[in-house]
Design a protein around this motif. Structure first.
Motif, PDB file in Angstrom:
ATOM      1  N   GLN A 154      -2.206  41.269 -39.401  1.00  0.00           N
ATOM      2  CA  GLN A 154      -3.566  40.811 -39.660  1.00  0.00           C
ATOM      3  C   GLN A 154      -4.202  40.266 -38.383  1.00  0.00           C
ATOM      4  OE1 GLN A 154      -3.307  38.021 -42.988  1.00  0.00           O
ATOM      5  NE2 GLN A 154      -4.015  39.629 -44.367  1.00  0.00           N
ATOM      6  N   ARG A 155      -5.516  40.375 -38.326  1.00  0.00           N
ATOM      7  CA  ARG A 155      -6.269  39.850 -37.183  1.00  0.00           C
ATOM      8  C   ARG A 155      -6.838  38.479 -37.566  1.00  0.00           C
ATOM      9  NH1 ARG A 155      -7.360  43.260 -33.219  1.00  0.00           N
ATOM     10  NH2 ARG A 155      -9.230  42.094 -32.626  1.00  0.00           N
ATOM     11  N   VAL A 156      -6.454  37.469 -36.797  1.00  0.00           N
ATOM     12  CA  VAL A 156      -6.804  36.085 -37.110  1.00  0.00           C
ATOM     13  C   VAL A 156      -7.562  35.478 -35.940  1.00  0.00           C
ATOM     14  CG1 VAL A 156      -5.876  33.778 -37.557  1.00  0.00           C
ATOM     15  CG2 VAL A 156      -4.818  35.769 -38.636  1.00  0.00           C
ATOM     16  N   LEU A 157      -8.684  34.840 -36.235  1.00  0.00           N
ATOM     17  CA  LEU A 157      -9.456  34.101 -35.236  1.00  0.00           C
ATOM     18  C   LEU A 157      -9.283  32.611 -35.489  1.00  0.00           C
ATOM     19  CD1 LEU A 157     -11.611  33.729 -33.002  1.00  0.00           C
ATOM     20  CD2 LEU A 157     -13.368  34.016 -34.779  1.00  0.00           C
ATOM     21  N   ALA A 182      -8.035  33.357 -30.023  1.00  0.00           N
ATOM     22  CA  ALA A 182      -8.298  31.920 -29.982  1.00  0.00           C
ATOM     23  C   ALA A 182      -9.592  31.668 -29.229  1.00  0.00           C
ATOM     24  CB  ALA A 182      -7.149  31.175 -29.304  1.00  0.00           C
ATOM     25  N   SER A 183     -10.417  30.800 -29.761  1.00  0.00           N
ATOM     26  CA  SER A 183     -11.660  30.418 -29.119  1.00  0.00           C
ATOM     27  C   SER A 183     -11.542  28.979 -28.627  1.00  0.00           C
ATOM     28  CB  SER A 183     -12.821  30.540 -30.107  1.00  0.00           C
ATOM     29  OG  SER A 183     -14.027  30.077 -29.532  1.00  0.00           O
ATOM     30  N   ALA A 184     -11.823  28.785 -27.347  1.00  0.00           N
ATOM     31  CA  ALA A 184     -11.749  27.459 -26.734  1.00  0.00           C
ATOM     32  C   ALA A 184     -12.600  27.489 -25.469  1.00  0.00           C
ATOM     33  CB  ALA A 184     -10.306  27.087 -26.410  1.00  0.00           C
ATOM     34  N   SER A 185     -12.609  26.400 -24.713  1.00  0.00           N
ATOM     35  CA  SER A 185     -13.337  26.407 -23.448  1.00  0.00           C
ATOM     36  C   SER A 185     -12.575  27.239 -22.426  1.00  0.00           C
ATOM     37  CB  SER A 185     -13.527  24.984 -22.930  1.00  0.00           C
ATOM     38  OG  SER A 185     -12.277  24.404 -22.610  1.00  0.00           O
ATOM     39  N   SER A 210     -16.978  40.148 -30.740  1.00  0.00           N
ATOM     40  CA  SER A 210     -16.487  41.057 -29.703  1.00  0.00           C
ATOM     41  C   SER A 210     -15.026  41.422 -29.890  1.00  0.00           C
ATOM     42  CB  SER A 210     -16.680  40.420 -28.319  1.00  0.00           C
ATOM     43  OG  SER A 210     -15.897  39.229 -28.192  1.00  0.00           O
ATOM     44  N   ALA A 211     -14.266  40.604 -30.589  1.00  0.00           N
ATOM     45  CA  ALA A 211     -12.846  40.891 -30.815  1.00  0.00           C
ATOM     46  C   ALA A 211     -12.541  41.138 -32.290  1.00  0.00           C
ATOM     47  CB  ALA A 211     -11.977  39.741 -30.284  1.00  0.00           C
ATOM     48  N   GLY A 212     -13.579  41.202 -33.130  1.00  0.00           N
ATOM     49  CA  GLY A 212     -13.380  41.397 -34.568  1.00  0.00           C
ATOM     50  C   GLY A 212     -13.323  42.867 -34.932  1.00  0.00           C
ATOM     51  N   PRO A 213     -13.365  43.191 -36.232  1.00  0.00           N
ATOM     52  CA  PRO A 213     -13.453  42.249 -37.359  1.00  0.00           C
ATOM     53  C   PRO A 213     -12.116  41.570 -37.639  1.00  0.00           C
ATOM     54  CG  PRO A 213     -13.256  44.483 -38.178  1.00  0.00           C
ATOM     55  CD  PRO A 213     -13.356  44.593 -36.684  1.00  0.00           C
ATOM     56  N   TYR A 214     -12.173  40.472 -38.393  1.00  0.00           N
ATOM     57  CA  TYR A 214     -10.984  39.663 -38.650  1.00  0.00           C
ATOM     58  C   TYR A 214     -10.646  39.636 -40.134  1.00  0.00           C
ATOM     59  CZ  TYR A 214     -12.411  37.879 -34.070  1.00  0.00           C
ATOM     60  OH  TYR A 214     -12.805  37.769 -32.758  1.00  0.00           O
ATOM     61  N   ASP A 215      -9.356  39.491 -40.382  1.00  0.00           N
ATOM     62  CA  ASP A 215      -8.902  39.240 -41.755  1.00  0.00           C
ATOM     63  C   ASP A 215      -9.047  37.767 -42.108  1.00  0.00           C
ATOM     64  OD1 ASP A 215      -7.605  41.932 -42.535  1.00  0.00           O
ATOM     65  OD2 ASP A 215      -6.717  41.494 -40.577  1.00  0.00           O
ATOM     66  N   ILE A 229     -20.483  33.452 -39.569  1.00  0.00           N
ATOM     67  CA  ILE A 229     -19.162  34.053 -39.402  1.00  0.00           C
ATOM     68  C   ILE A 229     -18.863  35.181 -40.375  1.00  0.00           C
ATOM     69  CG2 ILE A 229     -17.656  32.716 -40.950  1.00  0.00           C
ATOM     70  CD1 ILE A 229     -17.111  33.370 -37.159  1.00  0.00           C
ATOM     71  N   ARG A 230     -19.613  35.292 -41.464  1.00  0.00           N
ATOM     72  CA  ARG A 230     -19.258  36.301 -42.463  1.00  0.00           C
ATOM     73  C   ARG A 230     -19.393  37.720 -41.928  1.00  0.00           C
ATOM     74  NH1 ARG A 230     -24.298  35.753 -46.771  1.00  0.00           N
ATOM     75  NH2 ARG A 230     -25.985  36.161 -45.285  1.00  0.00           N
ATOM     76  N   THR A 231     -20.262  37.916 -40.936  1.00  0.00           N
ATOM     77  CA  THR A 231     -20.469  39.261 -40.402  1.00  0.00           C
ATOM     78  C   THR A 231     -19.301  39.737 -39.546  1.00  0.00           C
ATOM     79  OG1 THR A 231     -21.654  38.364 -38.487  1.00  0.00           O
ATOM     80  CG2 THR A 231     -22.968  38.996 -40.405  1.00  0.00           C
ATOM     81  N   VAL A 232     -18.389  38.837 -39.144  1.00  0.00           N
ATOM     82  CA  VAL A 232     -17.246  39.263 -38.325  1.00  0.00           C
ATOM     83  C   VAL A 232     -15.979  39.399 -39.161  1.00  0.00           C
ATOM     84  CG1 VAL A 232     -18.262  38.124 -36.324  1.00  0.00           C
ATOM     85  CG2 VAL A 232     -16.477  36.944 -37.618  1.00  0.00           C
ATOM     86  N   LEU A 233     -16.102  39.202 -40.482  1.00  0.00           N
ATOM     87  CA  LEU A 233     -14.958  39.326 -41.381  1.00  0.00           C
ATOM     88  C   LEU A 233     -14.912  40.708 -42.021  1.00  0.00           C
ATOM     89  CD1 LEU A 233     -15.166  35.887 -43.206  1.00  0.00           C
ATOM     90  CD2 LEU A 233     -13.203  36.666 -41.872  1.00  0.00           C
ATOM     91  N   ARG A 234     -13.707  41.186 -42.275  1.00  0.00           N
ATOM     92  CA  ARG A 234     -13.557  42.392 -43.077  1.00  0.00           C
ATOM     93  C   ARG A 234     -14.048  42.102 -44.504  1.00  0.00           C
ATOM     94  NH1 ARG A 234     -10.276  45.769 -39.997  1.00  0.00           N
ATOM     95  NH2 ARG A 234      -8.692  44.726 -38.710  1.00  0.00           N
ATOM     96  N   LYS A 235     -14.253  43.152 -45.286  1.00  0.00           N
ATOM     97  CA  LYS A 235     -14.715  42.958 -46.667  1.00  0.00           C
ATOM     98  C   LYS A 235     -13.715  42.148 -47.483  1.00  0.00           C
ATOM     99  CE  LYS A 235     -17.726  46.990 -47.051  1.00  0.00           C
ATOM    100  NZ  LYS A 235     -18.023  48.247 -47.793  1.00  0.00           N
ATOM    101  N   THR A 236     -12.438  42.257 -47.102  1.00  0.00           N
ATOM    102  CA  THR A 236     -11.398  41.484 -47.795  1.00  0.00           C
ATOM    103  C   THR A 236     -11.041  40.212 -47.041  1.00  0.00           C
ATOM    104  OG1 THR A 236      -9.694  42.788 -46.651  1.00  0.00           O
ATOM    105  CG2 THR A 236     -10.391  43.544 -48.846  1.00  0.00           C
ATOM    106  N   GLY A 237     -11.859  39.867 -46.038  1.00  0.00           N
ATOM    107  CA  GLY A 237     -11.528  38.753 -45.156  1.00  0.00           C
ATOM    108  C   GLY A 237     -11.764  37.387 -45.773  1.00  0.00           C
TER     109      GLY A 237
END
Length: 330
Positions: A154-157, A182-185, A210-215, A229-237
């Motif tokens: 699975q792809r996790v952000l 991972a998102s950070a500074s 840029s690195a999605g979509p995510y589960d 954030i909903r636009t970067v999720l899969r339909k089952t995300g």
């Protein structure tokens, strides 16, 4: 005994060092000399009464409507047992222990029930390392393993990847077999990769899409919301915010009616069995404690300021009773 106390809600300087009575253990309780604790996000929120939205009133009713009901904060600790009640069977004086205190650990001594979320400290963990684990690591484990059911591939952000929960969320998600972004500074990108992140985003300039979509998107710091954030999720995300209020409750209901990506809101309990899983992950080389800074008990107000700034990298440890100082238990 010395303790960091607060008797009113407010800024970090409301926390001060005072002498208070040393507690005595009951029949099924243990008295622990606290060597190390931490200042967590929960500590500064309780101290400042910074409960989000509609949770303000329930929070104040829980902690004290006009002033704090319990004057000593401190959610996690490591130290040694100095006395036990006559009915205690799991622990003995002199034994090193660590775990989740739920409050009261910013003091030289702490009484906990024998069946609280505490375990013997492994020999290869220092007190500071052990105290850095319970709050963030347990939260990351429960949210990712039990709530999100993260599976291999699975792809996790992870938003807030360098925070007190984020540094463990990266490691736990990777151990569960996920592909982790991972998102950070930008300054924390090296740490994110060291912890196992496959992709690192600079939250100031990079678009999560840029690195999605995510589960799964696990927001550990309140960095985003459902609309963004909903636009970067899969339909089952799944969107899993650690901090939530009325807005997230409303969005969760709307998402259920609309179908597609979901929001789940959760508050985790703290269990000794889960803490054992964390120790097993450490023994297997899948997880390690992450400590940003250490403060002596006398400078705990500065630790509060630092944590409230929301730019820490892992745990902020308070050295409550250094090994060179051994006050009497009575």
């Amino acid at each position: 005994m010395k303790a960091a106390i607060y008797t009113e809600y407010g800024a970090a300087d409301t926390v001060r060092i005072a002498e208070i009575p040393t507690p005595a253990p009951g029949p099924k309780q243990v008295l622990i000399r606290v060597r190390a604790s931490s200042v967590t996000t929960a500590d500064w929120r309780l101290r400042a009464s910074a409960f989000p939205g509609i949770l303000w009133l329930p929070g104040r009713l829980m902690t004290g409507l006009l002033r704090p009901r319990n004057s000593v904060l401190g959610m996690e600790m490591a130290g040694e047992v100095v006395a036990v009640g006559h009915a205690v069977t799991r622990f003995t004086p002199g034994q090193r222990v660590f775990g989740f205190a739920g409050g009261g650990a910013h003091a030289e001594f702490l009484v906990l029930d024998e069946d609280a979320t505490i375990l013997p400290t492994p020999d290869d963990l220092s007190d500071a390392e052990a105290a850095a684990l319970p709050f963030g690591a347990l939260c990351a484990l429960v949210f990712l393993r039990d709530v999100a059911n993260v599976a291999p591939g699975q792809r996790v952000l992870i938003l807030g990847g360098s925070g007190g929960v984020g540094v463990y969320a990266i490691q736990v998600a990777k151990a569960l077999g996920a592909n982790v972004t991972a998102s950070a500074s930008a300054g924390n990108s090296g740490l994110m990769r060291d912890l196992g992140a496959d992709v690192v985003l600079d939250y100031r300039v990079d678009d999560p899409a840029s690195a999605g979509p995510y589960d799964l998107v696990f927001d550990t710091v309140g960095a985003t919301n459902w609309a963004r954030i909903r636009t970067v999720l899969r339909k089952t995300g799944l969107f899993l915010p650690l901090n939530f209020g009325a807005r997230e409750l409303w969005h969760m209901l709307r998402a259920k009616l609309a179908g597609g990506p979901r929001i789940v809101l959760h508050v985790n309990a703290d269990r000794a069995d889960d803490l054992r899983v964390i120790l097993g992950m450490i023994a297997d080389g899948l997880l390690r404690p992450v400590i940003d800074r250490r403060f002596p008990l006398e400078r705990i107000a500065q630790a509060h300021v630092y944590v409230e700034g929301r730019h820490r990298k892992g745990a902020v440890i308070v050295d409550v009773t250094p090994a060179a100082q051994v006050p009497a238990a009575a």
